[in-house]
Design a protein around this motif. Structure first.
Motif, PDB file in Angstrom:
ATOM      1  N   GLU A   1       0.839  -1.196   0.000  1.00  0.00           N
ATOM      2  CA  GLU A   1       0.000   0.000   0.000  1.00  0.00           C
ATOM      3  C   GLU A   1       0.883   1.259   0.000  1.00  0.00           C
ATOM      4  O   GLU A   1       2.078   1.197   0.294  1.00  0.00           O
ATOM      5  N   PRO A   2       0.294   2.424  -0.289  1.00  0.00           N
ATOM      6  CA  PRO A   2       1.071   3.679  -0.264  1.00  0.00           C
ATOM      7  C   PRO A   2       1.586   3.980   1.145  1.00  0.00           C
ATOM      8  O   PRO A   2       1.086   3.433   2.133  1.00  0.00           O
ATOM      9  N   PRO A   3       2.584   4.851   1.255  1.00  0.00           N
ATOM     10  CA  PRO A   3       3.125   5.223   2.572  1.00  0.00           C
ATOM     11  C   PRO A   3       2.041   5.749   3.513  1.00  0.00           C
ATOM     12  O   PRO A   3       1.074   6.373   3.083  1.00  0.00           O
ATOM     13  N   GLY A   4       2.247   5.507   4.806  1.00  0.00           N
ATOM     14  CA  GLY A   4       1.292   5.984   5.807  1.00  0.00           C
ATOM     15  C   GLY A   4       0.175   5.013   6.089  1.00  0.00           C
ATOM     16  O   GLY A   4      -0.925   5.415   6.481  1.00  0.00           O
ATOM     17  N   SER A   5       0.416   3.716   5.905  1.00  0.00           N
ATOM     18  CA  SER A   5      -0.598   2.713   6.232  1.00  0.00           C
ATOM     19  C   SER A   5      -0.885   2.744   7.727  1.00  0.00           C
ATOM     20  O   SER A   5      -0.078   3.259   8.517  1.00  0.00           O
ATOM     21  N   PRO A   6      -2.021   2.210   8.180  1.00  0.00           N
ATOM     22  CA  PRO A   6      -2.313   2.197   9.620  1.00  0.00           C
ATOM     23  C   PRO A   6      -1.188   1.603  10.453  1.00  0.00           C
ATOM     24  O   PRO A   6      -0.828   2.159  11.501  1.00  0.00           O
ATOM     25  N   ALA A   7      -0.602   0.493  10.005  1.00  0.00           N
ATOM     26  CA  ALA A   7       0.511  -0.099  10.754  1.00  0.00           C
ATOM     27  C   ALA A   7       1.787   0.704  10.573  1.00  0.00           C
ATOM     28  O   ALA A   7       2.563   0.897  11.515  1.00  0.00           O
TER      29      ALA A   7
ATOM     30  N   GLN B   1       2.174   3.848  10.174  1.00  0.00           N
ATOM     31  CA  GLN B   1       2.163   5.108  10.917  1.00  0.00           C
ATOM     32  C   GLN B   1       2.807   4.977  12.292  1.00  0.00           C
ATOM     33  O   GLN B   1       3.331   5.964  12.824  1.00  0.00           O
ATOM     34  N   VAL B   2       2.746   3.785  12.886  1.00  0.00           N
ATOM     35  CA  VAL B   2       3.241   3.610  14.261  1.00  0.00           C
ATOM     36  C   VAL B   2       4.483   2.725  14.313  1.00  0.00           C
ATOM     37  O   VAL B   2       4.977   2.410  15.396  1.00  0.00           O
ATOM     38  N   ALA B   3       4.984   2.301  13.153  1.00  0.00           N
ATOM     39  CA  ALA B   3       6.182   1.459  13.109  1.00  0.00           C
ATOM     40  C   ALA B   3       7.444   2.312  13.152  1.00  0.00           C
ATOM     41  O   ALA B   3       7.410   3.526  12.951  1.00  0.00           O
ATOM     42  N   ASP B   4       8.584   1.664  13.393  1.00  0.00           N
ATOM     43  CA  ASP B   4       9.865   2.358  13.325  1.00  0.00           C
ATOM     44  C   ASP B   4      10.233   2.683  11.888  1.00  0.00           C
ATOM     45  O   ASP B   4      10.888   3.704  11.617  1.00  0.00           O
ATOM     46  N   PHE B   5       9.813   1.805  10.965  1.00  0.00           N
ATOM     47  CA  PHE B   5      10.162   1.998   9.562  1.00  0.00           C
ATOM     48  C   PHE B   5       9.125   1.292   8.712  1.00  0.00           C
ATOM     49  O   PHE B   5       8.598   0.236   9.102  1.00  0.00           O
ATOM     50  N   GLU B   6       8.810   1.872   7.566  1.00  0.00           N
ATOM     51  CA  GLU B   6       7.823   1.289   6.655  1.00  0.00           C
ATOM     52  C   GLU B   6       8.428   1.159   5.267  1.00  0.00           C
ATOM     53  O   GLU B   6       8.999   2.120   4.742  1.00  0.00           O
ATOM     54  N   ILE B   7       8.303  -0.030   4.679  1.00  0.00           N
ATOM     55  CA  ILE B   7       8.733  -0.265   3.304  1.00  0.00           C
ATOM     56  C   ILE B   7       7.486  -0.424   2.449  1.00  0.00           C
ATOM     57  O   ILE B   7       6.619  -1.263   2.743  1.00  0.00           O
ATOM     58  N   ASN B   8       7.382   0.365   1.403  1.00  0.00           N
ATOM     59  CA  ASN B   8       6.219   0.339   0.515  1.00  0.00           C
ATOM     60  C   ASN B   8       6.662  -0.122  -0.861  1.00  0.00           C
ATOM     61  O   ASN B   8       7.359   0.606  -1.575  1.00  0.00           O
ATOM     62  N   ALA B   9       6.290  -1.340  -1.223  1.00  0.00           N
ATOM     63  CA  ALA B   9       6.724  -1.894  -2.504  1.00  0.00           C
ATOM     64  C   ALA B   9       5.857  -3.095  -2.847  1.00  0.00           C
ATOM     65  O   ALA B   9       5.244  -3.716  -1.956  1.00  0.00           O
ATOM     66  N   PRO B  10       5.788  -3.468  -4.114  1.00  0.00           N
ATOM     67  CA  PRO B  10       5.084  -4.701  -4.483  1.00  0.00           C
ATOM     68  C   PRO B  10       5.786  -5.909  -3.871  1.00  0.00           C
ATOM     69  O   PRO B  10       7.004  -5.905  -3.649  1.00  0.00           O
ATOM     70  N   TYR B  11       5.009  -6.948  -3.617  1.00  0.00           N
ATOM     71  CA  TYR B  11       5.596  -8.165  -3.046  1.00  0.00           C
ATOM     72  C   TYR B  11       6.548  -8.842  -4.029  1.00  0.00           C
ATOM     73  O   TYR B  11       7.357  -9.681  -3.629  1.00  0.00           O
ATOM     74  N   THR B  12       6.471  -8.464  -5.283  1.00  0.00           N
ATOM     75  CA  THR B  12       7.358  -9.036  -6.301  1.00  0.00           C
ATOM     76  C   THR B  12       8.679  -8.285  -6.424  1.00  0.00           C
ATOM     77  O   THR B  12       9.534  -8.668  -7.221  1.00  0.00           O
TER      78      THR B  12
END
Length: 312
Positions: A38-44, A46-57
Motif C-alpha cells: 500500500e502507499p506510505p502511511g498505512s495504519p501499521a 504510521q506507528v512502526a519504526d520503519f515502513e517499506i512500501n513496494a510490491p511483493y514481487t
C-alpha cells in the motif's frame, strides 16, 4: 530461544490488525519494520519504526526488508507465499509458518486439510468448470454456496445457488478457475475461538465468542458466547486440534457454525488475530496481539482471564 526486546520484528501488511500488533510490540520494547504494498502511511506503518512500501514481487525491497529484521509475522492471509519463502530462505524465521498460511489462504486446501484430519465441516466438493459444478450440485444438494478458492472474505467471492439451472451463470460470474461448492448450513449461530499456540506447543484460548453478521460482515460479538459449557469446550478442543495439525505458532481464530442440533462445523480458519477477538483487549487479562507477540518470540503464554463479559 526467546527473542528479547531490542530485536526487530517484521510485519507484513499495513492494516488495522498490523497496527494493533505494532503498538503491542513497541510497548514491549521491540523495533518494528512494516512491509506493505500500500502507499506510505498505512495504519501499521504510521506507528512502526520503519515502513517499506513496494510490491511483493520487488526482490530488492524484500531483500532490504529481510536485512532489517530478526523475525517476520503477517497481519492478514492474502500475502503471497513466494514473498515469505524468499524471506525465510534468507535465514529469517516466519511465524506463523508458511505451510499454515498456504493452507488457510485457499479454501480448497483448507477444506481438504479439515477433511484429512477428521475435523467436521460442511459437505463440499471442489469444482473447476460449469460441468463439474453441475455434478457437484447434484452431489451436495440445494441450496448450496459456490465460493472462490482464493481471496474471499466478508461474503465476497460467494454465490448462493437455489436451482441447478443457475450453474452455468454462477460459474461465469465466479471469475475463478477453481472453486469450492459447500452445502448451505442452517445454523443457530456462529461461534469463534481465538487462541494462541507457542513454539513448544502450548495452547491457550480466549473465551468462546458468539458472532452476529449483517450483510456478511461481522456486526456484533458477545463474549462469552451464550452456549452450554460442553459446546464451548468442544469448540476449544477442535481449535487446539487444528492448531497442532498446522504446527501453528502465533494467534489464530477458528469460526464455527453451531447447527440447530448442537453440532459444530468449522467454517473458516484465520491464521492471525481476528476481529471477533477485539473485545478481549479490554475484557481479558491478555490481548490477541500480545499473545501473537509472545508466541512468535518464544515467550511463555499466560492463560487469558475474562475480567468482564463484553459486547463489541
Amino acid at each position: 530461544m526467546i527473542l528479547q526486546p531490542g530485536h526487530t520484528i517484521g510485519v507484513v501488511g499495513g492494516g488495522q490488525l498490523g497496527r494493533m500488533f505494532v503498538l503491542e510490540a513497541r510497548r514491549a520494547g521491540y523495533q518494528v519494520v512494516v512491509f506493505t504494498d500500500e502507499p506510505p502511511g498505512s495504519p501499521a506503518g504510521q506507528v512502526a519504526d520503519f515502513e517499506i512500501n513496494a510490491p511483493y514481487t520487488d526482490a530488492a525491497a524484500s531483500a532490504d526488508f529481510a536485512r532489517r529484521v530478526d523475525i517476520v509475522t503477517y497481519e492478514f492471509e492474502n500475502v503471497p507465499v513466494e514473498f515469505l519463502s524468499q524471506i525465510e530462505s534468507s535465514g529469517v524465521p516466519v511465524r506463523p509458518g508458511i505451510a499454515a498460511l498456504a493452507t488457510c489462504q485457499n479454501r480448497e486446501r483448507e477444506k481438504l486439510f479439515l477433511r484429512s484430519h477428521g475435523i467436521p465441516c460442511a459437505p463440499f466438493a471442489v469444482v473447476d468448470s460449469a460441468a463439474s459444478l453441475r455434478s457437484a450440485v447434484d452431489q451436495i444438494g440445494l441450496p448450496c454456496v459456490l465460493k472462490t478458492a482464493d481471496f474471499g472474505y466478508d461474503g465476497k467471492g460467494q454465490i448462493k445457488i437455489h436451482d441447478a439451472a443457475q450453474c452455468a451463470e454462477a460459474w461465469m460470474h465466479l471469475g475463478s478457475p477453481r472453486g469450492v461448492l459447500e452445502a448451505w448450513i442452517p445454523c443457530k449461530m456462529e461461534l469463534s475461538v481465538v487462541a494462541a499456540r507457542g513454539l513448544h506447543g502450548e495452547f491457550v484460548p480466549f473465551p468462546v465468542a458468539e458472532n452476529d453478521h449483517r450483510r456478511h460482515i461481522l456486526d456484533t460479538t458477545i463474549i462469552p458466547a451464550r452456549v452450554e459449557a460442553a459446546v464451548a469446550e468442544h469448540a476449544i478442543a477442535l481449535t487446539s486440534q487444528i492448531a497442532a495439525a498446522l504446527d501453528y505458532v502465533g494467534t489464530l481464530a477458528v469460526e464455527f457454525f453451531l447447527t440447530a442440533s448442537g453440532t459444530l462445523l468449522v467454517n473458516e480458519i484465520a491464521p492471525r488475530p481476528h476481529n471477533s477477538g477485539h473485545a478481549t483487549i479490554d475484557a481479558c487479562s491478555a490481548s490477541p496481539s500480545g499473545q501473537q507477540l509472545r508466541a512468535i518470540t518464544g515467550q511463555p503464554l499466560p492463560t487469558p482471564r475474562l475480567l468482564s463479559p463484553a459486547v463489541m
